[in-house]
Enzyme design. Structure first.
Site, PDB file in Angstrom:
ATOM      1  N   GLU A 138     -17.327  -4.688  23.788  1.00 42.25           N
ATOM      2  CA  GLU A 138     -16.160  -6.289  24.110  1.00 42.25           C
ATOM      3  C   GLU A 138     -15.349  -6.072  22.979  1.00 42.25           C
ATOM      4  O   GLU A 138     -14.174  -6.271  23.815  1.00 42.25           O
ATOM      5  CB  GLU A 138     -17.233  -7.144  23.962  1.00 42.25           C
ATOM      6  CG  GLU A 138     -18.210  -7.920  24.591  1.00 42.25           C
ATOM      7  CD  GLU A 138     -19.265  -6.892  24.737  1.00 42.25           C
ATOM      8  OE1 GLU A 138     -19.752  -6.507  24.045  1.00 42.25           O
ATOM      9  OE2 GLU A 138     -19.947  -7.561  25.788  1.00 42.25           O
ATOM     10  N   HIS A 166       0.938  -1.222  -0.061  1.00 45.38           N
ATOM     11  CA  HIS A 166       0.076  -0.537   0.054  1.00 45.38           C
ATOM     12  C   HIS A 166       0.966   1.728  -0.342  1.00 45.38           C
ATOM     13  O   HIS A 166       1.296   1.534   1.150  1.00 45.38           O
ATOM     14  CB  HIS A 166      -0.716   0.238   1.371  1.00 45.38           C
ATOM     15  CG  HIS A 166      -2.129  -1.474   1.560  1.00 45.38           C
ATOM     16  ND1 HIS A 166      -1.228  -2.272   2.086  1.00 45.38           N
ATOM     17  CD2 HIS A 166      -3.109  -1.367   0.927  1.00 45.38           C
ATOM     18  CE1 HIS A 166      -2.765  -3.085   1.834  1.00 45.38           C
ATOM     19  NE2 HIS A 166      -2.862  -2.573   1.427  1.00 45.38           N
ATOM     20  N   HIS A 212      -4.133   3.399  -3.049  1.00 45.95           N
ATOM     21  CA  HIS A 212      -4.674   2.574  -1.673  1.00 45.95           C
ATOM     22  C   HIS A 212      -3.436   0.903  -2.272  1.00 45.95           C
ATOM     23  O   HIS A 212      -2.199   1.431  -0.745  1.00 45.95           O
ATOM     24  CB  HIS A 212      -5.578   2.911  -1.382  1.00 45.95           C
ATOM     25  CG  HIS A 212      -6.156   1.313  -0.544  1.00 45.95           C
ATOM     26  ND1 HIS A 212      -5.686   1.747   0.410  1.00 45.95           N
ATOM     27  CD2 HIS A 212      -6.176   0.020  -0.510  1.00 45.95           C
ATOM     28  CE1 HIS A 212      -6.441   0.755   1.826  1.00 45.95           C
ATOM     29  NE2 HIS A 212      -6.754   0.112   0.874  1.00 45.95           N
ATOM     30  N   HIS A 228     -27.939 -16.569  24.621  1.00 47.19           N
ATOM     31  CA  HIS A 228     -26.518 -16.492  26.080  1.00 47.19           C
ATOM     32  C   HIS A 228     -25.851 -18.116  25.473  1.00 47.19           C
ATOM     33  O   HIS A 228     -25.864 -17.899  26.768  1.00 47.19           O
ATOM     34  CB  HIS A 228     -27.647 -15.960  26.786  1.00 47.19           C
ATOM     35  CG  HIS A 228     -28.178 -14.541  26.789  1.00 47.19           C
ATOM     36  ND1 HIS A 228     -28.407 -13.840  25.530  1.00 47.19           N
ATOM     37  CD2 HIS A 228     -27.686 -13.491  27.158  1.00 47.19           C
ATOM     38  CE1 HIS A 228     -28.441 -12.549  26.075  1.00 47.19           C
ATOM     39  NE2 HIS A 228     -28.099 -12.190  26.892  1.00 47.19           N
TER      40      HIS A 228
HETATM   41  C1  LIG Z   1     -11.440  -5.009  10.373  1.00 45.30           C
HETATM   42  C2  LIG Z   1     -10.231  -4.905   8.341  1.00 45.30           C
HETATM   43  N1  LIG Z   1     -11.850  -5.013   7.779  1.00 45.30           N
HETATM   44  C3  LIG Z   1     -11.143  -4.623   6.174  1.00 45.30           C
HETATM   45  C4  LIG Z   1      -9.959  -4.276   6.308  1.00 45.30           C
HETATM   46  C5  LIG Z   1      -9.381  -4.499   4.697  1.00 45.30           C
HETATM   47  N2  LIG Z   1      -8.762  -2.996   4.253  1.00 45.30           N
HETATM   48  C6  LIG Z   1      -7.020  -2.087   4.435  1.00 45.30           C
HETATM   49  S1  LIG Z   1      -7.428  -1.126   4.083  1.00 45.30           S
HETATM   50  C7  LIG Z   1      -9.101  -0.737   4.120  1.00 45.30           C
HETATM   51  C8  LIG Z   1      -9.700   0.380   3.930  1.00 45.30           C
HETATM   52  C9  LIG Z   1      -9.016   1.731   3.680  1.00 45.30           C
HETATM   53  O1  LIG Z   1      -9.210   2.757   3.878  1.00 45.30           O
HETATM   54  P1  LIG Z   1      -8.583   3.678   4.711  1.00 45.30           P
HETATM   55  O2  LIG Z   1      -8.558   3.091   5.662  1.00 45.30           O
HETATM   56  O3  LIG Z   1      -8.869   5.066   4.560  1.00 45.30           O
HETATM   57  O4  LIG Z   1      -7.142   3.251   4.381  1.00 45.30           O
HETATM   58  P2  LIG Z   1      -6.295   4.348   2.607  1.00 45.30           P
HETATM   59  O5  LIG Z   1      -7.144   4.124   2.005  1.00 45.30           O
HETATM   60  O6  LIG Z   1      -5.678   5.232   3.058  1.00 45.30           O
HETATM   61  O7  LIG Z   1      -5.283   3.750   2.987  1.00 45.30           O
HETATM   62  C10 LIG Z   1      -9.404  -1.742   3.958  1.00 45.30           C
HETATM   63  C11 LIG Z   1     -11.483  -2.119   4.210  1.00 45.30           C
HETATM   64  C12 LIG Z   1      -8.511  -4.525   7.376  1.00 45.30           C
HETATM   65  N3  LIG Z   1      -7.176  -3.993   7.100  1.00 45.30           N
HETATM   66  N4  LIG Z   1      -9.556  -4.186   8.396  1.00 45.30           N
END
Ligand SMILES: Cc1ncc(C[n+]2csc(CCOP(=O)(O)OP(=O)(O)O)c2C)c(N)n1
Length: 701
Positions: free
Chosen positions: A436, A52, A287, A498
């Site tokens: 939690e 990334h 990204h 539960h």
């Molecule tokens: C709990 C979780 N769900 C999904 C992902 C997969 N994932 C990695 S980055 C991302 C989103 C990217 O957007 P952002 O957080 O704004 O990061 P940026 O694009 O700025 O790098 C996702 C959905 C993850 N790493 N963790």
């Protein structure tokens, strides 16, 4: 002596009065340094053809502002106790973190950056605690890192409240977290943000890479609430920086955040994903994939950076970055001298601090652990656990935990230890509220910080809500303790929502997790002994709501030595040495097995009862030991009020299981147990059935 702290090990080095001096670079040098970070990240991702680049490119300036102007760290000794903590919650942007670690002088050679995401490298695809010096937490599952930061900030104030004395501040550091949109979209950010605001964690500072982009495109698609207002409502101090590349503006916001001692801080920095890339900046394309050779070239040209060589680090930039070593060593030496003065005035407290940071247990910590007799029964294992917690809490002042609003049910409080609340951070009973997921991640942050034994409880069925942090605790070998009560359909009337069914097999299947489901009060004591004694990896104690007879140690002397082995012979076949069948039971079902054994004996069927509080621990024993307990050729009948999945692969094909492969129902616990076949009659019937089937097979063969 500056490198005298190995994972918090304090040595009384020569006092030094060095003070922290940061040389502020010129804007041109700042820019050179920032571009160094950017292009190291770009080149890492490009070489790996995976990763990334966007977040590092956009956030390099704000990360630089923090690491260059504020962060208290020593690259030569990443684990000295009073360093500031930095967590990259947006773990996918780890190329930025690795670049920072390399240039500032951590033990992370450039060759490691060139091995980004490759087998065996110290630069894995997301930051992994324990793999890379300077990585404070494993991150990647979005939102977890932020809540880890809350846990670390809690640990800081709790330890400060316990150890600091007038004129002696030996615990005094900040916790910084860098988050992305994804971190703040995840529900855990609200859970943990709410706790942090409520607790007035003024030394928690969160930088938000507000780049308006997630994987599917613009945040306009999904994320349109006023984030600032949301965190302000949680009780946070919020600031915005409009120009993400404005180092001075970020540094100023950080300064203001540090000065705001009463509230945690969120600084939204308007950054641009993929900054500098002519075709990818501000798009989701920046990204999660390499820019591509051509786009790398264009980006370098656009930012006036040499196209080759890749992984280029200008001498001037490196020299400036490496100032961190002198700065950090001085900061650490200054702390050592403060600690020395503290140790002179408070020698006992100083060695106590050293003890808890090293995760060493106090001598005789277990001396007062209770032994229960049958006269104490019936007693729910949750109640026995509560008694143990009270005793342990008095011996181990580093024990700190609580529950997700279920304290009276989970029996998780330490009597007389007070509540951990902003008015009194010496309190050790934590109130996580009904949160939690955050509870689990906060417990991880506390454990990562060191100095505390963190534990948390809820109903077993709701452990599903905290599975992500439990998985990370196991991955990071963190010694966190979970107390899960209401452990089966035997909990009764609340009904299927539960009543846990699949949770046992679920938890047992997490690598590195140790699950213990004790059968009575004395097994519970032994289980706690295991939990406290374990330095690596989380332990889940799975406890009953309903009362159970106490297994008197006079009749069952094998309990204390047996429980740590995971499975052991609780009661052997009364007739012959070699039983015809072995009844393996866990938790409340052990009593059923004991009764059935007596009935079977009357029916001339000699049975052995093996109590198996922990399949995880049993699986770790030698082949010889396991053979002794479960001799080859003897049929096995497992009795457990949970999903039967897993037992077959665990003990082999000669096994039958009385388990549950449907959801529960709303009825009193005893009625439930009867309806689901947990009766002496059914156990005996199944035992005969198993043997009959085997005989039939043998005669057919
Ligand atoms: C709990 C979780 N769900 C999904 C992902 C997969 N994932 C990695 S980055 C991302 C989103 C990217 O957007 P952002 O957080 O704004 O990061 P940026 O694009 O700025 O790098 C996702 C959905 C993850 N790493 N963790």
């Amino acid at each position: 002596m500056l490198n005298s702290f190995q994972h918090g090990k304090v040595q009384h080095a020569m006092a030094s009065s060095a003070t922290l001096v940061t040389t502020i670079a010129s804007p041109a040098l700042d820019n050179l340094c920032i571009n160094t970070l950017r292009f190291l990240a770009v080149d890492m991702v490009q070489k790996a053809n995976s990763g990334h680049p966007g977040l590092p490119m956009g956030s390099a300036a704000m990360a630089y502002a923090l690491w260059d102007r504020s962060l208290k760290f020593n690259p030569r000794d990443p684990y000295w106790p009073d360093r500031d903590r930095f967590i990259l919650s947006a773990g996918h942007g780890c190329a930025l973190l690795y670049a920072l670690l390399h240039v500032t002088g951590f033990d992370l050679p450039l060759d490691e950056l060139k091995m980004f995401r490759q087998w065996g490298s110290r630069t894995p695809g997301h930051p992994e605690y324990g793999k890379t010096p300077g990585v404070e937490a494993t991150t990647g599952p979005l939102g977890q890192g932020l809540a880890n930061g809350v846990g670390m900030a809690i640990a800081e104030v709790a330890l400060a409240a316990r150890f600091n004395r007038p004129r002696h501040k030996i615990v005094d550091h900040f916790t910084y977290v860098l988050v992305s949109d994804g971190d703040l979209e995840e529900g855990i950010s609200s859970e943990s943000g709410s706790i942090a605001g409520h607790q007035h964690l003024g030394k928690l500072i969160v930088l938000y890479a507000d780049n308006h982009i997630t994987i599917e495109g613009s945040t306009d698609l999904t994320f349109t609430e006023d984030r600032m207002a949301r965190f302000a409502a949680f009780g946070w101090h919020v600031q915005s920086v409009e120009q993400g590349n404005d180092v001075a503006a970020v540094a100023l916001a950080l300064k203001k955040a540090r000065e705001e001692t009463d509230r945690p801080s969120l600084i939204a920095v308007r950054t641009h994903i993929g900054f500098g890339s002519p075709h990818k900046q501000d798009t989701a394309a920046a990204h999660g994939e390499a820019l591509g050779v051509e786009e790398v070239r264009l980006t370098k040209e656009a930012l006036e950076w040499p196209v080759s060589p890749s992984f280029y680090i200008p001498d001037e930039a490196l020299e400036h970055f490496r100032g961190a070593v002198t700065r950090g060593s001085a900061a650490q030496a200054e702390w050592v001298s403060r600690f020395k003065a503290f140790a002179q005035e408070y020698p006992d407290l100083a060695s106590e601090f050293q003890r808890v940071i090293d995760r060493r247990l106090a001598a005789d910590w277990d001396a007062g652990l209770p032994t229960f007799t049958s006269a104490d029964g019936p007693m729910a294992t949750r109640v026995a656990s509560g008694k143990v917690i009270e005793m342990l809490g008095s011996r181990l002042p580093e024990m700190m935990g609580g529950s997700a609003d279920l304290g009276p049910s989970t029996h998780t409080s330490i009597d007389g230890a007070g509540s951990f609340e902003p008015e009194d951070w010496t309190g050790r009973n934590m109130h996580f509220g009904i949160r939690e997921n955050a509870m689990g991640a906060i417990l991880n942050g506390m454990a990562l910080h060191r100095g505390l034994i963190s534990y948390g409880g809820t109903f077993f069925v709701f452990c599903d809500y905290m599975r992500p942090p439990m998985r990370l605790a196991a991955m990071n070998a963190l010694p966190v303790i979970y107390i899960f009560t209401h452990d089966s359909i035997g909990m009764g009337e609340d009904g299927p929502t539960h009543q846990p069914v699949e949770q046992l097999v679920g938890l047992r299947s997490i690598p590195g997790m140790t699950v213990l489901r004790p059968a009575d009060a004395n097994e519970t004591v032994a289980a706690w002994r295991v939990a406290i004694g374990r330095k690596r990896g989380p332990v889940a104690l799975v406890l009953t709501r309903q009362g159970l007879p106490v297994l008197d140690l006079k009749s069952y002397p094998s309990i204390p030595a047996g429980v740590p082995l995971g499975g052991y012979v609780l009661a052997d076949s009364p007739v012959t040495k070699r039983p015809d069948i072995i009844l393996i039971a866990t938790g409340s079902e052990v009593h059923l097995a004991l009764e059935a054994r007596e009935r079977l004996a009357e029916e001339n069927l000699p049975a052995r009862v093996v109590s198996m509080p922990s399949t995880n621990l049993f699986a770790a024993q030698s082949d010889d030991y396991r053979e002794k307990i479960l001799p080859t050729g003897v049929p096995l009948l497992v009795i457990e009020a949970g999903s039967p999945v897993g037992w077959q692969s665990f003990v082999g094909p000669r096994v039958a299981v009385i388990g549950i492969d449907t959801f529960g129902a709303s009825a009193p616990g005893k009625v439930m147990m009867q309806h689901y076949g947990f009766t002496v009659e059914n156990v005996c019937k199944q035992a005969h059935h198993v043997l009959d089937q085997l005989k039939e097979k043998a005669s057919c063969a």
